[in-house]
Design an enzyme around this catalytic site. Structure first.
Site, PDB file in Angstrom:
ATOM      1  N   LYS A 223      39.958  84.578 110.924  1.00 11.51           N
ATOM      2  CA  LYS A 223      40.312  85.346 109.725  1.00 11.51           C
ATOM      3  C   LYS A 223      40.410  86.845 110.002  1.00 11.51           C
ATOM      4  CE  LYS A 223      39.371  82.080 106.145  1.00 11.51           C
ATOM      5  NZ  LYS A 223      38.623  81.653 104.960  1.00 11.51           N
ATOM      6  N   ARG A 257      34.627  75.109 109.081  1.00 14.12           N
ATOM      7  CA  ARG A 257      36.082  74.871 109.096  1.00 14.12           C
ATOM      8  C   ARG A 257      36.710  75.741 110.173  1.00 14.12           C
ATOM      9  NH1 ARG A 257      40.510  77.191 106.778  1.00 14.12           N
ATOM     10  NH2 ARG A 257      42.151  75.807 106.017  1.00 14.12           N
TER      11      ARG A 257
HETATM   12  C1  7PJ Z   1      39.469  78.333 103.527  1.00 10.45           C
HETATM   13  C2  7PJ Z   1      39.985  77.162 102.981  1.00 10.45           C
HETATM   14  C3  7PJ Z   1      38.062  78.567 103.442  1.00 10.45           C
HETATM   15  C4  7PJ Z   1      37.901  76.450 102.309  1.00 10.45           C
HETATM   16  C5  7PJ Z   1      41.594  78.351 103.806  1.00 10.45           C
HETATM   17  C6  7PJ Z   1      42.591  80.457 106.411  1.00 10.45           C
HETATM   18  C7  7PJ Z   1      43.022  80.466 104.988  1.00 10.45           C
HETATM   19  N1  7PJ Z   1      39.219  76.211 102.383  1.00 10.45           N
HETATM   20  N2  7PJ Z   1      41.330  77.194 103.176  1.00 10.45           N
HETATM   21  N3  7PJ Z   1      37.329  77.596 102.816  1.00 10.45           N
HETATM   22  N4  7PJ Z   1      40.484  79.058 104.062  1.00 10.45           N
HETATM   23  N5  7PJ Z   1      37.107  75.550 101.726  1.00 10.45           N
HETATM   24  O1  7PJ Z   1      42.191  79.453 106.985  1.00 10.45           O
HETATM   25  O2  7PJ Z   1      42.677  81.587 107.000  1.00 10.45           O
HETATM   26  O3  7PJ Z   1      37.502  79.583 103.876  1.00 10.45           O
HETATM   27  S1  7PJ Z   1      43.209  78.839 104.243  1.00 10.45           S
END
Ligand code: 7PJ
Length: 278
Positions: A223, A257
């Site tokens: 990020k 994640r």
């Molecule tokens: C997240 C997400 C996060 C959850 C994205 C990226 C943006 N879902 N989807 N938490 N980020 N739960 O991966 O940079 O931080 S998309």
């Protein structure tokens, strides 16, 4: 807290942190010409993430990057559902669908999704109802504002308390709609309507959210909060991403994640080995 989370036909062990691998679905996937190569490429990536130790594959058909524009429901369904089906046919892994649209959620549930991941925390029309009618876990994420403008001037009276108050209200709304607390996962939403400083404060105080006694998810991989601090392009953020994953896992995150599954798995194995003696 529960030791296992039932995600459709799979169980997720919550005794130690688990990896959710991110599957990028390209905007023009599966249209005519590219159909098989695109699906093949996605399946290859999924297989690799499973070999590397991912227990959940998170499929997103809508970009929620800062400034991203909207995607139609039809487009999102046609991007996400064919891969979901193909993964469930070939692999025994939990598939999470990253969506904020009730009809995409419903299609995903019908086609074998094991978890719904909603960055808008089921606030869009119909989402609470769809989730109430199934028994899958759902991740509700905190976001201030909406992706198009959320990074313009995020403001909090008290960052942690404000996010906690949001969770409290959403948990109540979920329960009232018929979504049991035991299937809710909380995510404070790194990068979603937070300044650089706020993102690092959030990481420093991540363990505060353990007060909910519910599973926590942390998404920090590659990020901007990493890139902007280190001055690194998106493909040079591995060391930063691993450091944030370790900090989150040490503070109780149960689902991490990430894009780089293999490397994160190595880091988590070290954490688990140390945890034996802590
Ligand atoms: C997240 C997400 C996060 C959850 C994205 C990226 C943006 N879902 N989807 N938490 N980020 N739960 O991966 O940079 O931080 S998309």
């Amino acid at each position: 807290m529960l030791k296992k989370l039932t995600c459709g036909d799979q169980q997720l062990d919550l005794e130690k942190p688990q990896i959710m691998g991110i599957l990028n679905v390209t905007p023009d996937s599966f249209s005519d010409g590219g159909k098989f190569t695109q699906l093949d490429a996605a399946m290859y990536q999924v297989e690799q993430m499973i070999i590397d130790g991912a227990k959940i594959i998170d499929i997103g058909g809508e970009s929620t990057r800062p400034g991203a524009s909207d995607v139609s429901e039809e487009d999102e369904i046609s991007r996400v559902i064919p891969i979901l089906k193909a993964i469930k046919q070939r692999f025994g892994v939990i598939v999470s669908i990253d969506t904020s649209k009730a009809n995409v959620m419903a299609e995903a549930i019908t086609n074998g999704a094991g978890l719904i991941n909603d960055v808008r925390a089921l606030q869009n029309d119909g989402c609470l109802t769809v989730l109430a009618q199934c028994d899958l876990p759902v991740c509700i994420m905190h976001m201030q504002g909406l992706p198009r403008t959320m990074q313009v001037s995020p403001y909090y009276q008290n960052l942690i308390d404000d996010i906690k108050a949001f969770f409290q209200k959403r948990i109540e709304d979920c329960e009232q709609a018929g979504i049991e607390k035991q299937r809710i996962i909380l995510d404070p939403g790194f990068g979603f309507g937070k300044s650089l400083e706020q993102n690092y404060q959030l990481l420093a105080q991540f363990s505060d959210f353990n007060s909910f006694d519910m599973p926590l998810l942390a998404g920090l991989s590659r990020k901007s909060m990493i890139g902007n601090l280190l001055n690194r392009d998106v493909d040079k953020r591995l060391a930063g991403s691993l450091t944030t994953a370790v900090l989150a896992a040490q503070q109780g995150a149960k689902i991490i994640r990430v894009h780089d599954v293999k490397e994160t798995m190595d880091a988590l194995k070290i954490i688990n080995a140390v945890a034996e003696y802590a």
